[in-house]
Design an enzyme around this catalytic site. Structure first.
Site, mmCIF file in Angstrom:
data_model
loop_
_atom_site.group_PDB
_atom_site.id
_atom_site.type_symbol
_atom_site.label_atom_id
_atom_site.label_comp_id
_atom_site.label_asym_id
_atom_site.label_seq_id
_atom_site.Cartn_x
_atom_site.Cartn_y
_atom_site.Cartn_z
ATOM 1 N N ASP A 122 -2.009 5.682 -5.359
ATOM 2 C CA ASP A 122 -2.222 4.814 -4.207
ATOM 3 C C ASP A 122 -2.559 3.394 -4.639
ATOM 4 O OD1 ASP A 122 -2.833 3.676 -1.798
ATOM 5 O OD2 ASP A 122 -4.583 4.908 -1.382
ATOM 6 N N ASP B 232 0.826 -1.206 0.000
ATOM 7 C CA ASP B 232 0.000 0.000 0.000
ATOM 8 C C ASP B 232 0.860 1.256 0.000
ATOM 9 O OD1 ASP B 232 -2.020 1.852 0.360
ATOM 10 O OD2 ASP B 232 -2.189 1.476 2.512
#
Length: 426
Positions: A317, A132
């Site tokens: 992201d 992430d």
């Protein structure tokens, strides 16, 4: 999604040149002789995402109906709907909690699409994690963790057992994240972490989670055990040095870069220590970070059909599957595309209208980056989920360029140079 991070790297290191790659070994742990470390990323199918979306929609409707039957004062709180209200604004809106407290992160991983394997401890204990770029801590569930899955759902979660690791060291400080629907709690420890078969990071500070209730059913049903954050250190809770920063400091990677190749209808690949010339065509468009607190960039314009945003900001992201933007703007785009809102704050549409969706075009550093309209839908079993979602982030980036965007561009994260590179995937 949301995060806390920092990029503090000496200027001398920020000019490291990328390696030239002549061969590709796409297997997990395959480093070949090019100095790169590659990790396979498994892609969750669209069918699974749609099935989970429908289940959550049904659960939310049932909760709302139960609340209506009990009267005003006993209706279920909005947090039961996974962190949001039942208005047309996103049920996953990341509220201002992060701005109020430095030890608070809000994120929703229920739609996470890509995950891979790491190992912690000696002998190694294997975990499946989401890599992430929108957060900076590593956490996994510990033995006897509450709300951490069940053996009859995807085989349960792998859980870390410190008593079985000879390289474990105690820290004991609190780890606490506030998600939209509740808390995730645990404590910090230190142990060795292995990425692929080649990167071994000693004394990595990570969190053993003993209660993951805040992630709700999305975590219980998900095929991942934990999260490995690839953001900057200013986003990390507990002053923990990130896994990638430790890899740099311990000389485990050749260059201060990593890159994502997200397969379209196939598995992907995460490369550490540089980027892979065989994974893209043409030139790399390098974009400086506007704020090295996040992987944040300036966006000149967002255009979909007649909609145009003007100058704005966004982050890249890997931990967000959809593309998100301000709720009011996403609503205009969705309605123009023929998508209708549901009570979760997402949009669905008639699958026959998919071919008529206009392209999404980001203008970044003067260049156009396009996501074709047909790729703005996740489709399975006659259900078409619009892949853009409203999310209002107070005092933060306006847009999140998640996996829907990253699938269209080979994406390089240059930690030392504080920039992001985009290229056409091969």
């Amino acid at each position: 999604m949301l995060f806390r991070s920092l990029a503090v790297v000496a200027a001398a290191l920020s000019l490291a040149s990328p390696p030239v790659v002549v061969a590709v070994d796409a297997t997990e742990g395959g480093g070949g002789n090019d100095g790169l470390i590659r990790m396979k990323l498994t892609r969750r199918s669209d069918h699974e995402i749609i099935a989970q979306h429908l289940q959550r929609e049904n659960d939310a409707l049932r909760l709302a109906m139960n609340g209506m039957g009990k009267g005003k004062d006993s209706s279920p709180p909005s947090s039961n709907l996974r962190g949001g209200s039942s208005s047309l604004q996103s049920a996953f809106t990341e509220q201002a909690a992060m701005a109020k407290s430095e030890n608070v992160i809000i994120k929703d991983y229920s739609n996470a699409q890509y995950y891979g394997n790491i190992e912690i401890g000696s002998p190694p204990q294997k975990f499946t994690v989401i890599f992430d770029t929108g957060s900076s801590n590593l956490w996994v569930p510990k033995v006897n963790c509450k709300n951490c899955g069940y053996w009859f759902i995807n085989g349960g979660k792998s859980k870390y057992d410190e008593s079985k690791s000879s390289s474990f060291r105690e820290d004991g400080s609190d780890f606490h994240i506030q998600y939209g629907s509740g808390d995730v709690r645990g404590y910090f420890s230190l142990d060795s972490v292995t990425l692929a078969d080649d990167i071994v990071i000693a004394d990595q500070k990570f969190a053993e989670v003993d209660d993951a209730g805040g992630l709700g059913v999305g975590y219980v049903m998900g095929k991942f055990d934990g999260i490995l954050g690839l953001g900057f250190e200013s986003l990390a809770l507990g002053d923990a040095k990130t896994v990638f920063k430790n890899a740099i400091d311990q000389g485990a990677v050749a260059n201060q870069m990593f890159a994502f190749y997200l397969g379209d209808e196939m598995d992907g690949e995460l490369t550490f220590g540089g980027y892979d010339d065989a994974r893209y065509n043409g030139e790399i468009a390098w974009v400086p970070l506007s704020e090295p607190k996040y992987w944040q960039i300036e966006i000149g314009n967002v255009q979909v059909g007649s909609f145009s945003s003007g100058p704005t900001s966004g982050i890249v992201d890997s931990g967000t599957s959809l593309i998100t933007g301000p709720s009011a703007e996403i609503m205009k785009i969705a309605l123009a595309a023929g998508a209708m809102p549901n009570m979760l704050g997402q949009y669905t549409m008639d699958c026959e209208k998919v071919s008529s969706i206009p392209d999404l075009v980001y203008t970044i550093d003067g260049k156009a980056f396009t996501v074709p309209g047909k790729d703005l839908v996740i489709q399975s079993g006659g259900t078409c989920l619009f892949a853009m979602m409203g999310m209002d982030i107070p005092n933060g980036p306006q847009w999140i360029l998640g996996d829907v965007f990253m699938r269209k561009y080979y994406t390089i994260f240059d930690y030392g140079g504080q920039r992001v590179g985009f290229a056409t995937p091969n």
